[in-house]
Design a protein around this motif. Structure first.
Motif, short mmCIF file in Angstrom:
data_model
loop_
_atom_site.label_atom_id
_atom_site.label_comp_id
_atom_site.label_asym_id
_atom_site.label_seq_id
_atom_site.Cartn_x
_atom_site.Cartn_y
_atom_site.Cartn_z
N ALA A 6 0.83 -1.21 0.00
CA ALA A 6 -0.16 0.08 -0.01
C ALA A 6 0.98 1.23 0.01
O ALA A 6 0.59 2.26 -0.42
N LEU A 7 1.93 1.19 0.73
CA LEU A 7 3.04 2.52 0.81
C LEU A 7 3.45 2.58 -0.44
O LEU A 7 3.89 3.61 -0.98
N ALA A 8 3.97 1.49 -1.24
CA ALA A 8 4.72 1.50 -2.53
C ALA A 8 3.75 2.21 -3.38
O ALA A 8 4.35 2.78 -4.36
N SER A 9 2.53 1.90 -3.48
CA SER A 9 1.37 2.68 -4.32
C SER A 9 1.27 3.97 -4.26
O SER A 9 0.79 4.66 -5.05
N LEU A 10 1.62 4.52 -2.88
CA LEU A 10 1.66 5.94 -2.86
C LEU A 10 2.83 6.83 -3.34
O LEU A 10 3.49 6.13 -3.56
N PRO A 11 2.14 8.10 -3.64
CA PRO A 11 3.33 8.99 -4.26
C PRO A 11 4.45 9.21 -3.13
O PRO A 11 4.20 9.15 -2.09
N ALA A 12 5.57 9.65 -3.51
CA ALA A 12 6.61 10.00 -2.77
C ALA A 12 6.53 11.10 -1.87
O ALA A 12 5.59 11.95 -2.22
N LEU A 13 6.85 11.06 -0.68
CA LEU A 13 6.92 12.01 0.23
C LEU A 13 7.20 13.56 -0.37
O LEU A 13 6.50 14.55 0.02
N SER A 14 8.30 13.68 -1.02
CA SER A 14 8.75 14.82 -1.57
C SER A 14 7.78 15.33 -2.63
O SER A 14 7.49 16.56 -2.86
N LEU A 15 7.24 14.51 -3.43
CA LEU A 15 6.08 14.96 -4.27
C LEU A 15 4.90 15.31 -3.73
O LEU A 15 4.42 16.35 -4.03
N MET A 16 4.46 14.76 -2.60
CA MET A 16 3.27 15.48 -1.82
C MET A 16 3.68 16.50 -1.09
O MET A 16 2.98 17.42 -1.27
N GLN A 17 4.89 16.75 -0.56
CA GLN A 17 5.31 17.92 0.03
C GLN A 17 5.38 19.15 -1.23
O GLN A 17 4.65 20.40 -0.74
N SER A 18 5.81 18.80 -2.42
CA SER A 18 5.71 19.89 -3.41
C SER A 18 4.33 20.19 -3.68
O SER A 18 3.96 21.43 -4.05
N GLN A 19 3.36 19.26 -3.96
CA GLN A 19 1.92 19.52 -4.25
C GLN A 19 1.28 20.38 -2.93
O GLN A 19 0.68 21.40 -3.34
N ILE A 20 1.62 19.91 -1.88
CA ILE A 20 1.04 20.93 -0.85
C ILE A 20 1.60 22.13 -0.84
O ILE A 20 0.74 23.21 -0.73
N ASP A 21 2.79 22.62 -0.89
CA ASP A 21 3.33 23.97 -1.25
C ASP A 21 2.78 24.72 -2.29
O ASP A 21 2.42 25.64 -2.20
N GLN A 22 2.75 23.73 -3.22
CA GLN A 22 2.00 24.44 -4.65
C GLN A 22 0.34 24.87 -4.17
O GLN A 22 0.11 26.25 -4.35
N LEU A 23 -0.24 24.04 -3.69
CA LEU A 23 -1.58 24.32 -3.09
C LEU A 23 -1.51 25.76 -2.17
O LEU A 23 -2.46 26.50 -2.22
N LEU A 24 -0.57 25.50 -1.24
CA LEU A 24 -0.74 26.64 -0.20
C LEU A 24 -0.34 28.03 -0.93
O LEU A 24 -0.91 28.97 -0.50
N SER A 25 0.58 28.03 -1.69
CA SER A 25 0.94 28.94 -2.56
C SER A 25 -0.24 29.54 -3.37
O SER A 25 -0.35 30.70 -3.48
N GLU A 26 -1.13 28.92 -4.03
CA GLU A 26 -2.19 29.19 -4.70
C GLU A 26 -3.31 29.74 -4.03
O GLU A 26 -3.95 30.83 -4.21
N GLU A 27 -3.30 28.97 -2.61
CA GLU A 27 -4.43 29.70 -1.91
C GLU A 27 -4.01 31.01 -1.09
O GLU A 27 -4.72 31.91 -1.04
N ASN A 28 -2.60 31.33 -0.79
CA ASN A 28 -2.08 32.61 -0.50
C ASN A 28 -2.43 33.46 -1.56
O ASN A 28 -2.70 34.71 -1.41
N THR A 29 -1.96 32.99 -2.90
CA THR A 29 -2.24 34.13 -3.89
C THR A 29 -3.56 34.43 -3.97
O THR A 29 -3.97 35.66 -4.24
N GLN A 30 -4.69 33.56 -3.90
CA GLN A 30 -5.95 33.91 -4.05
C GLN A 30 -6.50 34.58 -2.85
O GLN A 30 -7.21 35.86 -2.93
N HIS A 31 -5.93 34.44 -1.62
CA HIS A 31 -6.20 35.18 -0.44
C HIS A 31 -5.51 36.70 -0.66
O HIS A 31 -6.29 37.53 -0.29
#
Length: 184
Positions: free
Chosen positions: A63-88
């Protein structure tokens, strides 16, 4: 020597061995039943538990092998946070613009609620449900200057009610953003 012992030793050897092995068998059976069998049963239970845990670990690893890498998840979270900050930031800027337009006329924003954005014709439509308390002169000033704000602001569903010396204005403001700006 004792007569019973002499009588016992005078028997043929095969009878003595038969009695000794019988006694040994009974003792070995008793040891097995009372000491070894519970230990072996516990060992079997422990082995089964070990196999169960091993299977659970393998399933978890799959199950863990099928999940994306932690670094990829962190970059996606950072991107979403920056989009939210931009919209805010865009939302805050629009709020500040509206507040600056109505403040000189003793106006105030009593409600500012963000609606879900929609996309039409390569433009992102960001809507806000707004309620203002303002006097009549401030309303004229607001209507005149809101059209000069960049990016363009559309007004819709305007509802006015009078309350003593103020007007209560309920309206929908829609900000038009290009998709490229919305995705940044």
């Amino acid at each position: 020597m004792n007569k019973k012992l002499l009588k016992w030793l005078s028997k043929p050897a095969w009878q003595i061995l038969l009695w000794q092995w019988s006694l040994f068998g009974v003792l070995a059976g008793a040891v097995y039943l009372f000491e070894l069998q519970p230990l072996w049963q516990q060992k079997i239970v422990d082995q089964q538990e070990l196999l169960t845990q091993k299977n659970k670990i393998e399933q978890t690893q799959l199950a863990l092998a099928s999940l994306p890498a932690l670094s990829l998840m962190q970059s996606q979270i950072d991107q979403l946070l920056s989009e939210e900050n931009t919209q805010h930031t865009v939302q805050k800027t629009l709020i500040e613009n509206v507040q600056a337009l109505i403040e000189p006329f003793d106006g105030k924003i009593t409600r500012w609620q963000r609606q879900s954005p929609t996309t039409e014709d390569n433009f992102l439509h960001q809507c806000w449900d707004v309620t203002l308390d303002i006097n009549f002169q401030g309303l004229i000033h607001f209507f005149h200057h809101i059209l000069k704000i960049t990016p363009p602001i559309l007004m819709d569903n305007i509802h006015m009610t009078r309350e003593k010396n103020k007007l209560i204005i309920k309206l929908m403001l829609t900000e038009l953003l290009s998709d490229t700006k919305a995705n940044e």
